[in-house]
Design a protein around this motif. Structure first.
Motif, PDB file in Angstrom:
ATOM      1  N   ARG A 136       2.053   4.169  14.187  1.00 44.65           N
ATOM      2  CA  ARG A 136       2.677   5.205  13.644  1.00 44.65           C
ATOM      3  C   ARG A 136       2.326   5.160  11.823  1.00 44.65           C
ATOM      4  NH1 ARG A 136       7.565   4.464  16.155  1.00 44.65           N
ATOM      5  NH2 ARG A 136       8.563   3.824  14.284  1.00 44.65           N
ATOM      6  N   GLY A 137       1.417   4.075  11.401  1.00 42.35           N
ATOM      7  CA  GLY A 137       0.961   3.999  10.145  1.00 42.35           C
ATOM      8  C   GLY A 137       2.302   3.635   9.002  1.00 42.35           C
ATOM      9  N   GLU A 138       3.143   3.008   9.651  1.00 39.74           N
ATOM     10  CA  GLU A 138       4.299   2.590   8.699  1.00 39.74           C
ATOM     11  C   GLU A 138       4.435   1.206   8.527  1.00 39.74           C
ATOM     12  OE1 GLU A 138       7.679   4.008  10.857  1.00 39.74           O
ATOM     13  OE2 GLU A 138       6.904   6.143  11.077  1.00 39.74           O
ATOM     14  N   LEU A 139       5.481   0.838   7.704  1.00 39.87           N
ATOM     15  CA  LEU A 139       5.541  -0.785   7.349  1.00 39.87           C
ATOM     16  C   LEU A 139       6.354  -1.265   8.324  1.00 39.87           C
ATOM     17  CD1 LEU A 139       6.326  -0.363   3.419  1.00 39.87           C
ATOM     18  CD2 LEU A 139       4.050  -0.748   4.721  1.00 39.87           C
ATOM     19  N   GLU A 149       8.899 -10.513  23.475  1.00 37.90           N
ATOM     20  CA  GLU A 149       7.939  -9.143  23.818  1.00 37.90           C
ATOM     21  C   GLU A 149       8.573  -7.838  23.159  1.00 37.90           C
ATOM     22  OE1 GLU A 149       5.169  -9.520  25.492  1.00 37.90           O
ATOM     23  OE2 GLU A 149       5.445 -11.694  25.372  1.00 37.90           O
ATOM     24  N   ALA A 150       9.859  -7.814  23.297  1.00 33.65           N
ATOM     25  CA  ALA A 150      10.354  -6.543  22.974  1.00 33.65           C
ATOM     26  C   ALA A 150      10.066  -6.211  21.429  1.00 33.65           C
ATOM     27  CB  ALA A 150      11.809  -6.364  23.137  1.00 33.65           C
ATOM     28  N   ALA A 151      10.282  -7.442  20.651  1.00 29.11           N
ATOM     29  CA  ALA A 151       9.930  -7.365  19.184  1.00 29.11           C
ATOM     30  C   ALA A 151       8.471  -7.068  18.907  1.00 29.11           C
ATOM     31  CB  ALA A 151      10.248  -8.938  18.524  1.00 29.11           C
ATOM     32  N   ILE A 152       7.677  -7.632  19.770  1.00 28.00           N
ATOM     33  CA  ILE A 152       6.202  -7.444  19.524  1.00 28.00           C
ATOM     34  C   ILE A 152       5.840  -5.856  19.836  1.00 28.00           C
ATOM     35  CG2 ILE A 152       3.956  -7.928  20.713  1.00 28.00           C
ATOM     36  CD1 ILE A 152       5.087 -10.744  20.929  1.00 28.00           C
ATOM     37  N   LYS A 153       6.376  -5.357  20.751  1.00 22.78           N
ATOM     38  CA  LYS A 153       6.251  -4.131  21.292  1.00 22.78           C
ATOM     39  C   LYS A 153       6.753  -3.068  20.188  1.00 22.78           C
ATOM     40  CE  LYS A 153       7.109  -0.591  24.840  1.00 22.78           C
ATOM     41  NZ  LYS A 153       7.639  -0.605  26.122  1.00 22.78           N
ATOM     42  N   SER A 154       7.955  -3.242  19.527  1.00 26.39           N
ATOM     43  CA  SER A 154       8.622  -2.543  18.596  1.00 26.39           C
ATOM     44  C   SER A 154       7.614  -2.494  17.415  1.00 26.39           C
ATOM     45  CB  SER A 154       9.899  -3.132  18.284  1.00 26.39           C
ATOM     46  OG  SER A 154      10.679  -2.882  19.385  1.00 26.39           O
ATOM     47  N   GLY A 155       7.029  -3.809  16.928  1.00 23.90           N
ATOM     48  CA  GLY A 155       6.220  -3.835  15.782  1.00 23.90           C
ATOM     49  C   GLY A 155       4.959  -3.235  15.728  1.00 23.90           C
ATOM     50  N   ILE A 156       4.363  -3.342  17.044  1.00 22.69           N
ATOM     51  CA  ILE A 156       3.128  -2.639  17.259  1.00 22.69           C
ATOM     52  C   ILE A 156       3.284  -0.944  17.308  1.00 22.69           C
ATOM     53  CG2 ILE A 156       1.269  -2.082  19.167  1.00 22.69           C
ATOM     54  CD1 ILE A 156       1.666  -4.874  19.982  1.00 22.69           C
ATOM     55  N   GLU A 157       4.296  -0.376  17.951  1.00 20.92           N
ATOM     56  CA  GLU A 157       4.682   0.698  17.828  1.00 20.92           C
ATOM     57  C   GLU A 157       4.787   1.437  16.287  1.00 20.92           C
ATOM     58  OE1 GLU A 157       7.995   1.375  20.244  1.00 20.92           O
ATOM     59  OE2 GLU A 157       6.737   1.219  22.168  1.00 20.92           O
ATOM     60  N   PRO A 164       0.857  -1.152   0.044  1.00 19.80           N
ATOM     61  CA  PRO A 164       0.050   0.077  -0.015  1.00 19.80           C
ATOM     62  C   PRO A 164       0.716   1.178   0.011  1.00 19.80           C
ATOM     63  CG  PRO A 164      -0.133  -1.016   2.086  1.00 19.80           C
ATOM     64  CD  PRO A 164       0.603  -2.022   1.323  1.00 19.80           C
ATOM     65  N   ALA A 165       0.376   2.265  -0.636  1.00 22.68           N
ATOM     66  CA  ALA A 165       1.041   3.680  -0.721  1.00 22.68           C
ATOM     67  C   ALA A 165       1.264   4.237   0.753  1.00 22.68           C
ATOM     68  CB  ALA A 165       0.491   4.468  -1.617  1.00 22.68           C
ATOM     69  N   GLU A 166       0.270   3.948   1.437  1.00 19.05           N
ATOM     70  CA  GLU A 166       0.199   4.550   2.711  1.00 19.05           C
ATOM     71  C   GLU A 166      -0.443   3.648   3.858  1.00 19.05           C
ATOM     72  OE1 GLU A 166      -3.852   7.335   2.107  1.00 19.05           O
ATOM     73  OE2 GLU A 166      -1.653   8.271   2.184  1.00 19.05           O
ATOM     74  N   GLY A 167      -0.338   3.757   4.997  1.00 18.69           N
ATOM     75  CA  GLY A 167      -1.108   3.116   6.176  1.00 18.69           C
ATOM     76  C   GLY A 167      -0.199   1.975   6.594  1.00 18.69           C
ATOM     77  N   PRO A 168      -0.420   1.357   7.823  1.00 24.81           N
ATOM     78  CA  PRO A 168       0.123   0.361   8.339  1.00 24.81           C
ATOM     79  C   PRO A 168       0.069  -1.255   7.570  1.00 24.81           C
ATOM     80  CG  PRO A 168      -1.545   0.547   9.618  1.00 24.81           C
ATOM     81  CD  PRO A 168      -1.624   1.654   8.476  1.00 24.81           C
ATOM     82  N   ALA A 169       1.330  -1.905   7.642  1.00 21.60           N
ATOM     83  CA  ALA A 169       1.276  -3.169   6.789  1.00 21.60           C
ATOM     84  C   ALA A 169       2.605  -3.966   7.330  1.00 21.60           C
ATOM     85  CB  ALA A 169       1.395  -3.112   5.483  1.00 21.60           C
ATOM     86  N   ILE A 170       2.360  -5.235   7.375  1.00 25.53           N
ATOM     87  CA  ILE A 170       3.494  -6.090   7.747  1.00 25.53           C
ATOM     88  C   ILE A 170       4.115  -7.031   6.727  1.00 25.53           C
ATOM     89  CG2 ILE A 170       4.212  -7.943   9.271  1.00 25.53           C
ATOM     90  CD1 ILE A 170       1.871  -7.246  11.057  1.00 25.53           C
TER      91      ILE A 170
END
Length: 275
Positions: free
Chosen positions: A105-108, A93-101, A24-30
């Motif tokens: 922010r609407g990033e990849l 847990e640190a990885a999960i928290k980082s990913g959620i943050e 996507p051009a914008e918005g969150p995605a994994i």
């Protein structure tokens, strides 16, 4: 970094890409990718217009000295976040928290479900914690990604990379909203992870191995250690065999010398008696 690293990287290696329209051009995605090489975290962001944030071991950011500071600056520049891996649960847990943050922010957010690089180019079982929990906690879609031939560019032990064209296949987004609120159900986490790994397998064409890559690496290391030990034992046995043969040869030589001396003495005695 996209200019200083991504530009030369694309110019030198000319990676081919399929499925760019699925990001996507914008918005969150994994972005969930297989992991073949250290360079995966550079090739994928290089071909995208948007910033991709990965997680990296904290040692890359805390090593002392000039080299350590340069390494830390580089990893920060390419969008990697430090995660302390001193404890398995703490690291997760640190990885999960980082990913959620990152997603909030609407990033990849980029993640390798296998948890580590493939030891032999095959696709290994995905770990059910990080990827599944992050997507269920945020509702962000998961985009499967397959890196192709990146492990051939700089195999282990090679200093100079091989100039060749790696590939990147990007699949269609996967929606797991049907499991919303079930991020603590281990069966759901397993199902989500397996579905993503199946899509990665279809994109990459890799052989799938239903064991964790960390376990495979441990088995390979143990096998290599056993082989090395067997080699040492064989070398020791060979040395012992050579020593035994040398001792036998020496004993035979000594016996021959003794018999020769006795014959010469007997010959002298006979000559004296004849005179």
């Amino acid at each position: 970094m996209k200019v200083s690293v991504g530009g030369p990287l694309k110019l030198a290696f000319r990676p081919w890409v399929e499925g760019l329209e699925n990001v996507p051009a914008e918005g969150p995605a994994i972005l969930a990718s297989n992991h073949l090489s250290f360079s995966d975290s550079f090739f994928l962001p290089a071909v995208l217009d948007r910033k991709v944030t990965f997680i990296a071991k904290a040692e890359y950011f805390t090593t002392p000295g000039i080299k350590g500071r340069l390494t830390a600056a580089f990893f920060k520049g390419v969008g990697q976040l430090p995660v302390d891996r001193s404890g398995a649960r703490g690291a997760g847990e640190a990885a999960i928290k980082s990913g959620i943050e990152v997603l909030e922010r609407g990033e990849l957010f980029g993640i390798y479900p296998e948890g580590t690089r493939s030891p032999d180019g095959r696709l290994y079982r995905g770990k059910p914690g990080g990827l599944a929990r992050v997507t269920l906690a945020t509702g962000a879609p998961v985009i499967p990604v397959a890196m192709i031939d990146t492990e051939k560019i700089q195999p282990p032990g090679k200093i100079i990379p091989k100039l060749m064209r790696p590939g990147i296949r990007i699949g269609k987004p996967l929606d797991f909203s049907r499991y919303q609120g079930m991020e603590h159900d281990r069966f759901v986490l397993r199902a989500v992870t397996d579905e993503v790994m199946y899509e990665i397998m279809k994109l990459s064409g890799q052989e799938y191995v239903d064991v964790y890559a960390t376990a495979a690496k441990r088995q390979i290391a143990e096998a290599a250690k056993a082989e090395k030990q067997a080699g040492k034992e064989a070398e020791k046995a060979d040395k012992a065999d050579k020593a035994a043969k040398a001792a036998l040869a020496k004993a035979e030589q000594d016996q021959a010398e003794k018999e020769r001396a006795e014959r010469e003495r007997a010959e002298r005695d006979r000559s004296q008696n004849e005179r």
